[in-house]
Scaffold this active site. Structure first.
Site, mmCIF file in Angstrom:
data_model
loop_
_atom_site.group_PDB
_atom_site.id
_atom_site.type_symbol
_atom_site.label_atom_id
_atom_site.label_comp_id
_atom_site.label_asym_id
_atom_site.label_seq_id
_atom_site.Cartn_x
_atom_site.Cartn_y
_atom_site.Cartn_z
ATOM 1 N N ALA A 1 -8.594 -7.054 1.004
ATOM 2 C CA ALA A 1 -7.594 -5.971 1.035
ATOM 3 C C ALA A 1 -7.989 -4.743 0.217
ATOM 4 C CB ALA A 1 -6.220 -6.470 0.586
ATOM 5 N N ALA A 2 -9.269 -4.594 -0.108
ATOM 6 C CA ALA A 2 -9.708 -3.383 -0.805
ATOM 7 C C ALA A 2 -9.478 -2.156 0.071
ATOM 8 C CB ALA A 2 -11.181 -3.494 -1.194
ATOM 9 N N GLY A 3 -9.706 -2.301 1.373
ATOM 10 C CA GLY A 3 -9.470 -1.196 2.298
ATOM 11 C C GLY A 3 -8.002 -0.815 2.376
ATOM 12 N N ASP A 4 -7.127 -1.814 2.360
ATOM 13 C CA ASP A 4 -5.688 -1.541 2.369
ATOM 14 C C ASP A 4 -5.271 -0.837 1.085
ATOM 15 O OD1 ASP A 4 -5.368 -2.786 4.866
ATOM 16 O OD2 ASP A 4 -5.133 -4.748 3.934
#
Length: 307
Positions: free
Chosen positions: A249-252
């Protein structure tokens, strides 16, 4: 501060750790089991809530234990729930994830209630949505709904951010309604058909999307930061070096950080810098939503790194 709305998926992740994956027909004993709130829509909403944003979630959960748990989690993280509906007769969206001793995984996703987020649901919640300013979308609800919503919102003068994940080919008419698109390398390859081998390829792909109608392409590049492509520019915004523990979830988190900074009136470069920081911090602890930072953490982090 501008008001934000996330339209997207809400999944419960069911994670089993195993020494190895079972062969077809084989039963093995797992080592650990845990449930984690997930789904790209929910992840972005929680990340925004933790930063202190005024954020509304539009999505669906099933009338089951997972739905109840997820509602409580959203509420605890400051997300406004007026646009979240519990759908009768359908399960909440789930992801069944097996992780082996090497870190490889097998994932089965059941969309459940996410698949019921349709045009009628957008209309049902339009009175809530038209009060918002900035909208975040992903691709874990029906693409027809995403296309319908972004067209309607663009006509209403709203700001649209699209995270084109999971990677898929999109119809050309969606690009005309996107203010900011935030693909990673795999996603921009899928969108454009351009193989990304170096920065020149990334520049070509970014400008391909601009020619299709996207106003700003923000290509996420992990620890390298991000690249901004516009009609007349291509700029690298460096990332932050951290000791990554879990990149889930780094992109989120990046998308949430970017939307939050925009809502505060920051310029695009400063907003990308803030997003880079939020994304980096989220990788320094295990879990997806549980690792997402609060505003004070981000401000301290940026203050220390940008002296």
């Amino acid at each position: 501060m501008k008001k934000i709305c996330v339209v997207g998926s809400l999944n419960m992740d069911l994670v089993v750790t195993v020494d190895r994956f079972p062969e077809p027909g084989e039963t093995i004993t797992g080592r650990e089991f845990a449930t984690y709130p997930g789904g790209k829509g929910g992840n972005q909403a929680v990340a925004l809530g933790r930063l202190g944003a005024d954020v509304l979630m539009i999505g669906k959960l099933g009338n089951d234990l997972f739905g109840e748990q997820y509602l409580n989690n959203l509420k605890e993280n400051g997300v406004i729930l007026d646009g979240v509906k519990v759908e009768e007769g359908v399960s909440s969206g789930i992801a069944v994830i097996e992780v082996d001793s090497t870190g490889e995984n097998h994932i089965v996703i059941v969309p459940g209630a996410n698949g019921k987020v349709d045009r009628a649901f957008i209309e049902e919640n339009w009175h809530l949505m038209e009060e918002r300013d900035i909208f975040l979308f992903q691709l874990e609800i029906p693409i027809d709904t995403v296309l319908y919503a972004v067209k309607k919102l663009k006509k209403a003068g709203k700001i649209i951010i699209l995270d084109p994940a999971p990677a898929r080919i999109l119809p050309d008419d969606i690009f005309l309604n996107i203010d900011y698109i935030t693909p990673n390398e795999t996603e921009i390859e899928t969108l454009t058909g351009i193989r990304i081998k170096d920065v020149d390829d990334l520049k070509e792909a970014g400008h391909w999307l601009v020619k299709k109608g996207v106003k700003n392409v923000i290509a996420k590049a992990g620890k390298k930061g991000a690249y901004l492509a516009t009609s007349d520019d291509f700029v690298h915004v460096p990332g932050f070096t951290v000791e990554a523990v879990d990149t889930t979830a780094a992109g989120d988190s990046f998308n949430a950080g970017f939307a939050f900074a925009l809502a505060q009136g920051k310029g695009i470069i400063e907003s990308i810098q803030f997003a880079n920081a939020v994304g980096a911090i989220s990788t320094t602890a295990k879990g997806a939503q549980s690792a997402m930072p609060f505003l004070r953490q981000v401000e301290t982090f940026i203050g220390q790194r940008m002296r």
